[in-house]
Write a protein that holds these residues in place. Structure first.
Motif, PDB file in Angstrom:
ATOM      1  N   THR A  12      27.129  50.120   2.271  1.00 53.72           N
ATOM      2  CA  THR A  12      26.544  49.334   3.363  1.00 53.72           C
ATOM      3  C   THR A  12      27.262  49.650   4.672  1.00 53.72           C
ATOM      4  O   THR A  12      28.392  50.151   4.686  1.00 53.72           O
ATOM      5  CB  THR A  12      26.661  47.832   3.086  1.00 53.72           C
ATOM      6  OG1 THR A  12      28.059  47.480   3.066  1.00 53.72           O
ATOM      7  CG2 THR A  12      25.993  47.445   1.777  1.00 53.72           C
ATOM      8  N   SER A  13      26.613  49.327   5.758  1.00 54.62           N
ATOM      9  CA  SER A  13      27.214  49.489   7.074  1.00 54.62           C
ATOM     10  C   SER A  13      28.506  48.687   7.168  1.00 54.62           C
ATOM     11  O   SER A  13      29.514  49.162   7.686  1.00 54.62           O
ATOM     12  CB  SER A  13      26.220  49.045   8.146  1.00 54.62           C
ATOM     13  OG  SER A  13      26.813  49.077   9.410  1.00 54.62           O
ATOM     14  N   SER A  14      28.472  47.471   6.654  1.00 59.88           N
ATOM     15  CA  SER A  14      29.648  46.612   6.689  1.00 59.88           C
ATOM     16  C   SER A  14      30.808  47.237   5.922  1.00 59.88           C
ATOM     17  O   SER A  14      31.950  47.240   6.392  1.00 59.88           O
ATOM     18  CB  SER A  14      29.304  45.245   6.102  1.00 59.88           C
ATOM     19  OG  SER A  14      30.440  44.423   6.080  1.00 59.88           O
ATOM     20  N   ALA A  15      30.525  47.771   4.736  1.00 57.23           N
ATOM     21  CA  ALA A  15      31.576  48.398   3.930  1.00 57.23           C
ATOM     22  C   ALA A  15      32.129  49.636   4.628  1.00 57.23           C
ATOM     23  O   ALA A  15      33.339  49.882   4.617  1.00 57.23           O
ATOM     24  CB  ALA A  15      31.033  48.761   2.552  1.00 57.23           C
ATOM     25  N   TRP A  17      32.258  50.303   7.950  1.00 56.32           N
ATOM     26  CA  TRP A  17      33.100  49.950   9.090  1.00 56.32           C
ATOM     27  C   TRP A  17      34.376  49.249   8.649  1.00 56.32           C
ATOM     28  O   TRP A  17      35.428  49.437   9.267  1.00 56.32           O
ATOM     29  CB  TRP A  17      32.313  49.124  10.098  1.00 56.32           C
ATOM     30  CG  TRP A  17      31.295  49.989  10.794  1.00 56.32           C
ATOM     31  CD1 TRP A  17      29.953  49.954  10.619  1.00 56.32           C
ATOM     32  CD2 TRP A  17      31.560  51.048  11.716  1.00 56.32           C
ATOM     33  NE1 TRP A  17      29.360  50.932  11.386  1.00 56.32           N
ATOM     34  CE2 TRP A  17      30.316  51.618  12.076  1.00 56.32           C
ATOM     35  CE3 TRP A  17      32.720  51.568  12.272  1.00 56.32           C
ATOM     36  CZ2 TRP A  17      30.214  52.675  12.968  1.00 56.32           C
ATOM     37  CZ3 TRP A  17      32.621  52.628  13.168  1.00 56.32           C
ATOM     38  CH2 TRP A  17      31.379  53.168  13.513  1.00 56.32           C
ATOM     39  N   THR A  18      34.322  48.466   7.589  1.00 61.38           N
ATOM     40  CA  THR A  18      35.531  47.827   7.064  1.00 61.38           C
ATOM     41  C   THR A  18      36.529  48.874   6.595  1.00 61.38           C
ATOM     42  O   THR A  18      37.729  48.791   6.890  1.00 61.38           O
ATOM     43  CB  THR A  18      35.182  46.876   5.907  1.00 61.38           C
ATOM     44  OG1 THR A  18      34.329  45.843   6.404  1.00 61.38           O
ATOM     45  CG2 THR A  18      36.421  46.255   5.292  1.00 61.38           C
ATOM     46  N   ASP A  21      37.938  50.750   9.627  1.00 53.83           N
ATOM     47  CA  ASP A  21      38.903  49.882  10.315  1.00 53.83           C
ATOM     48  C   ASP A  21      40.234  49.883   9.571  1.00 53.83           C
ATOM     49  O   ASP A  21      41.300  49.959  10.183  1.00 53.83           O
ATOM     50  CB  ASP A  21      38.381  48.452  10.433  1.00 53.83           C
ATOM     51  CG  ASP A  21      37.312  48.293  11.496  1.00 53.83           C
ATOM     52  OD1 ASP A  21      37.174  49.193  12.364  1.00 53.83           O
ATOM     53  OD2 ASP A  21      36.601  47.268  11.462  1.00 53.83           O
ATOM     54  N   ASP A  27      36.235  54.462  16.812  1.00 50.04           N
ATOM     55  CA  ASP A  27      34.783  54.395  16.714  1.00 50.04           C
ATOM     56  C   ASP A  27      34.088  55.732  16.960  1.00 50.04           C
ATOM     57  O   ASP A  27      33.146  56.073  16.246  1.00 50.04           O
ATOM     58  CB  ASP A  27      34.230  53.353  17.687  1.00 50.04           C
ATOM     59  CG  ASP A  27      34.563  51.929  17.269  1.00 50.04           C
ATOM     60  OD1 ASP A  27      34.884  51.716  16.083  1.00 50.04           O
ATOM     61  OD2 ASP A  27      34.493  51.038  18.126  1.00 50.04           O
ATOM     62  N   THR A  45      29.205  48.797  20.903  1.00 52.15           N
ATOM     63  CA  THR A  45      28.859  48.552  19.496  1.00 52.15           C
ATOM     64  C   THR A  45      28.271  49.804  18.888  1.00 52.15           C
ATOM     65  O   THR A  45      27.839  50.695  19.580  1.00 52.15           O
ATOM     66  CB  THR A  45      27.856  47.403  19.366  1.00 52.15           C
ATOM     67  OG1 THR A  45      26.685  47.720  20.112  1.00 52.15           O
ATOM     68  CG2 THR A  45      28.442  46.104  19.853  1.00 52.15           C
TER      69      THR A  45
END
Length: 45
Positions: A12-15, A17-18, A21, A27, A45
């Protein structure tokens, strides 16, 4: 020229970027990994 390995379809996008990070990847290079060469939006963003 070698191709980058394919990104798993279930990442996922969240995974993504996590993880980047956690690895302290800035970025702009992270966006290059995604094949998004135009940089961040005006909202950074």
């Amino acid at each position: 020229m070698s191709k980058a390995p394919a990104v798993p379809a279930d990442l996922t996008s969240s995974a993504f970027w996590t993880l980047l990070d956690r690895w302290q990847v800035p970025d702009d290079p992270a966006l290059e990994l995604l094949g998004h060469g135009s940089g961040l939006t005006r909202k950074n963003t």
